[in-house]
Design a protein around this motif. Structure first.
Motif, short mmCIF file in Angstrom:
data_model
loop_
_atom_site.label_atom_id
_atom_site.label_comp_id
_atom_site.label_asym_id
_atom_site.label_seq_id
_atom_site.Cartn_x
_atom_site.Cartn_y
_atom_site.Cartn_z
N GLU A 84 12.41 11.86 7.50
CA GLU A 84 11.87 12.98 8.28
C GLU A 84 10.64 13.62 7.64
OE1 GLU A 84 15.13 13.10 7.08
OE2 GLU A 84 16.04 12.15 8.84
N GLY A 85 10.19 13.08 6.49
CA GLY A 85 9.12 13.74 5.76
C GLY A 85 7.73 13.16 5.95
N ALA A 86 7.56 12.24 6.90
CA ALA A 86 6.23 11.64 7.14
C ALA A 86 5.42 12.55 8.05
CB ALA A 86 6.37 10.25 7.73
N PRO A 114 0.84 -1.20 0.00
CA PRO A 114 0.00 0.00 0.00
C PRO A 114 0.87 1.25 0.00
CG PRO A 114 -0.81 -1.58 1.61
CD PRO A 114 0.54 -2.06 1.18
N TYR A 115 0.42 2.28 -0.69
CA TYR A 115 1.32 3.40 -0.94
C TYR A 115 1.70 4.15 0.32
CZ TYR A 115 3.57 7.48 -2.75
OH TYR A 115 4.51 8.44 -2.97
N ASN A 116 3.02 4.34 0.48
CA ASN A 116 3.59 5.18 1.53
C ASN A 116 4.62 6.08 0.87
OD1 ASN A 116 3.44 3.74 4.76
ND2 ASN A 116 2.39 2.89 3.00
N GLY A 117 4.49 7.39 1.01
CA GLY A 117 5.44 8.28 0.35
C GLY A 117 5.59 9.60 1.07
N GLU A 118 6.77 10.20 0.93
CA GLU A 118 7.06 11.50 1.54
C GLU A 118 7.74 12.40 0.51
OE1 GLU A 118 10.55 11.41 4.41
OE2 GLU A 118 10.06 9.27 4.34
N PRO A 119 7.66 13.73 0.70
CA PRO A 119 8.19 14.66 -0.30
C PRO A 119 9.69 14.89 -0.12
CG PRO A 119 7.22 15.90 1.49
CD PRO A 119 6.99 14.44 1.81
N PRO A 120 10.33 15.54 -1.10
CA PRO A 120 11.72 15.93 -0.93
C PRO A 120 11.89 16.82 0.29
CG PRO A 120 11.03 16.20 -3.21
CD PRO A 120 9.79 15.90 -2.41
N ARG A 121 12.98 16.64 1.00
CA ARG A 121 13.19 17.32 2.28
C ARG A 121 13.18 18.83 2.14
NH1 ARG A 121 16.62 14.19 5.97
NH2 ARG A 121 17.49 16.20 6.56
N ASP A 122 13.89 19.36 1.12
CA ASP A 122 14.04 20.82 1.04
C ASP A 122 12.70 21.51 0.78
OD1 ASP A 122 13.88 19.70 -1.48
OD2 ASP A 122 15.24 21.15 -2.41
N ARG A 123 11.80 20.84 0.05
CA ARG A 123 10.54 21.48 -0.32
C ARG A 123 9.51 21.41 0.80
NH1 ARG A 123 9.87 19.16 -5.18
NH2 ARG A 123 8.05 17.88 -4.67
N LEU A 124 9.62 20.42 1.68
CA LEU A 124 8.62 20.22 2.71
C LEU A 124 8.46 21.45 3.60
CD1 LEU A 124 6.61 18.47 4.27
CD2 LEU A 124 8.54 17.51 5.53
N PHE A 172 2.69 14.02 2.73
CA PHE A 172 3.00 12.59 2.86
C PHE A 172 1.72 11.76 2.81
CE2 PHE A 172 1.64 12.91 7.24
CZ PHE A 172 1.34 11.61 7.63
N VAL A 173 1.86 10.51 2.43
CA VAL A 173 0.76 9.56 2.38
C VAL A 173 1.17 8.30 3.11
CG1 VAL A 173 -0.75 8.15 0.94
CG2 VAL A 173 -0.08 10.45 0.17
N ARG A 174 0.30 7.84 4.01
CA ARG A 174 0.54 6.56 4.68
C ARG A 174 -0.78 5.76 4.56
NH1 ARG A 174 1.15 2.01 6.49
NH2 ARG A 174 1.92 1.46 8.59
N ASN A 175 -0.84 4.89 3.57
CA ASN A 175 -2.02 4.08 3.36
C ASN A 175 -1.81 2.67 3.89
OD1 ASN A 175 -3.45 6.16 2.19
ND2 ASN A 175 -3.02 5.54 0.09
N HIS A 176 -2.92 2.01 4.22
CA HIS A 176 -2.87 0.64 4.75
C HIS A 176 -3.43 -0.37 3.76
CE1 HIS A 176 -2.58 3.15 8.37
NE2 HIS A 176 -2.02 2.11 8.96
N GLY A 177 -3.97 0.10 2.64
CA GLY A 177 -4.54 -0.77 1.62
C GLY A 177 -4.64 -0.02 0.31
N GLY A 178 -5.43 -0.56 -0.61
CA GLY A 178 -5.63 0.12 -1.87
C GLY A 178 -6.45 1.38 -1.72
#
Length: 529
Positions: free
Chosen positions: A218-220, A119-129, A141-147
């Motif tokens: 560090e981006g979550a 399931p999708y988990n993603g964080e942005p580039p550090r400098d832009r956050l 950031f996205v922290r998903n547990h399923g579709g």
């Protein structure tokens, strides 16, 4: 932004079978206009059928990503096992991984760090956050547990029941009717409990499920202005609570797997959060409809709590007399003491993570950076404190010597205060020393809470809540020092780049004359007698 290459794990025949006959699986979607929503919680017999099917497969093992270096790929981890779970349960779920990835490509920035494909988990580039107080939707950031379910807003509804006097079914138009429910809007930081988990992994590995223990940096964390209605107003519309009601349970329609069983995503919060108007049913994020990946059309936003309680793709609310017994609430997001591990861990030995503690991070410079400076090193980052009733960062301090001497970051370089959101910070830190330095940050909130000193103090078996002072190592090159300035000028004259610092110099370090003069001043190599 293509998924990792390799076998198409959505093909059921790619999953080894424990039995010779391929099990047939079909689980109908629950409602028209709710693509990807298979209801499990209402139907115990369907749950049992799914578990029986899953038991016939020999799914791939979790990848090893703690005791060996992380793959230098993006996505970092694929989530093959989770794709296989969905494939095994038939056509209504098997295509969700591919469909979810298409939504990622459409709604998130191209340069996201994809911690987990599915399931999708993603964080942005550090400098832009940290460039803005509010995180752009595409960078959040996205922290998903399923579709990712795809729900028609006109066909969405919310069932509210349990220990309320007047159970209701509400539509989105009902919630948006200002004559019934006054609008609520708030700036809120959501933070995954796995933020900065990579620090624990590097020093003290723990439980290794690629979804539950994903290797976040560090981006979550992200901050947005959410708009919707206060859940307190909605429950009042339902006649209020029945005596004995203490908690509120939320169900999202995404499908979740744990230890061979299948569920919908269900968690709860205590009613006191509702009482404080700190639980919102939100349909807008930064002035726009919620993106699909963030829970469209309606999600829960719980202020100051672990992000896992802010349920996406909301379908049901149930007022109950105790914390939810669903597995995500009862068996996950638990904080264990430092002597708990694989040898003795049990669900009852950890306490539930709810309020987020004080935390902070250095987003610039990067760990292991070589910094050529004129006596000041620019540092930038974020600081946050969660909790009930509203906490906020009051002071941010940094150190260049591992934490002996601290400098307060200038208040004029702190972003505005919000009751339920982070503050970004910056400082030009005075640095005289050269060579390897340990830069550290810590935050003090309005209640005088601060952070544990070292990551070892925060370590726990599930690697949650890395709230210790954030530490990075940088190599300091101070060009205000005459000898350093001379060496840099010499290298520039010769056209020799300074980086990497590990590459030996291609010329003699000093002339014979300079060496002899310095040796005389230093009284030679050895004593005279």
């Amino acid at each position: 932004m293509d998924p990792p290459s390799g076998p198409q794990c959505s093909a059921k025949l790619a999953i080894p079978l424990r039995e010779p006959n391929h099990p047939e699986a079909y689980f109908e979607e629950e409602a028209e206009g709710w693509h990807g929503y298979v209801e499990w919680e209402k139907y115990p017999e369907k749950k049992a059928q799914a578990a029986a099917i899953l038991s016939q497969y020999a799914f791939t093992d979790p990848p090893e990503f703690q005791l060996q270096p992380l793959p230098q790929t993006n996505p970092v981890l694929e989530g093959l096992r989770w794709k296989q779970y969905h494939a095994a349960l038939g056509p209504t779920l098997e295509n969700l991984p591919a469909e979810s990835w298409e939504i990622v490509k459409k709604e998130k920035s191209e340069d996201m760090l994809h911690v987990l494909d599915f399931p999708y988990n993603g964080e942005p580039p550090r400098d832009r956050l940290i460039k803005t107080t509010l995180t752009p939707n595409e960078d959040h950031f996205v922290r998903n547990h399923g579709g990712i379910p795809v729900i028609d807003a006109d066909k969405w509804f919310l069932d509210i029941g349990g220990m309320v006097n007047k159970p209701q079914r509400l539509t989105l138009k009902d919630l948006q009717n200002k004559s019934i429910f006054p609008r609520q809007s708030a700036v809120v930081t959501l933070q995954c409990s796995g933020t900065r988990r990579i620090e624990q992994i590097h020093e003290y590995p723990g439980e290794g499920d690629e979804l539950i223990n994903a290797p976040w940096a560090e981006g979550a964390i992200g901050t947005a202005r959410y708009s919707g209605v206060s859940l307190k107003k909605v429950l009042k519309y339902c006649g209020g609570r029945i005596e004995g009601a203490s908690d509120v349970e939320f169900m999202g329609v995404d499908t979740y797997f744990k230890k061979g069983q299948v569920y919908n995503y269900v968690v709860s919060v205590p009613y006191r959060k509702v009482r404080f108007h700190e639980v919102m049913l939100a349909w807008e994020m930064n002035g726009k409809p919620l993106p699909k990946i963030h829970g469209y059309p309606v999600r829960v936003v719980v202020f100051g709590y672990i992000g896992a309680r802010s349920v996406k793709w909301l379908s049901r609310i149930k007022v109950i007399g105790e914390p939810s017994q669903a597995p995500v609430q009862k068996k996950e997001y638990l904080y264990y003491n430092s002597q708990i591990g694989k040898h003795n861990v049990s669900y009852s030995s950890g306490f539930s993570i709810q309020d987020m503690p004080v935390s902070s991070a250095i987003m610039h410079p990067l760990d292991k950076s070589v910094i050529i400076h004129d006596g000041f090193i620019n540092m930038r980052g974020w600081a946050y404190s969660g909790g009930t009733g509203g906490n906020w960062p009051e002071r941010v301090e940094v150190s260049s010597d591992g934490g002996s001497v601290w400098y307060e970051t200038p208040y004029e370089l702190l972003s505005p205060k919000y009751y339920h959101a982070w503050r970004t910070w910056a400082i030009d830190l005075p640095v005289d020393a050269e060579g390897w330095l340990e830069l550290v940050v810590r935050c003090w909130d309005n209640s005088l809470n601060t952070q544990p000193t070292y990551v070892r103090s925060a370590w726990n078996w599930d690697l949650h809540v890395t709230s210790s002072c954030h530490r990075i190592k940088v190599f300091s090159v101070n060009k205000t020092k005459p000898q350093t300035a001379a060496r840099l000028a010499e290298m520039e004259k010769r056209g020799i780049p300074f980086l990497p610092i590990t590459k030996p110099l291609e010329f003699e370090l000093e002339s014979e004359e300079h060496y002899e003069e310095e040796m005389r001043k230093r009284c030679g190599r050895d004593p005279e007698e």
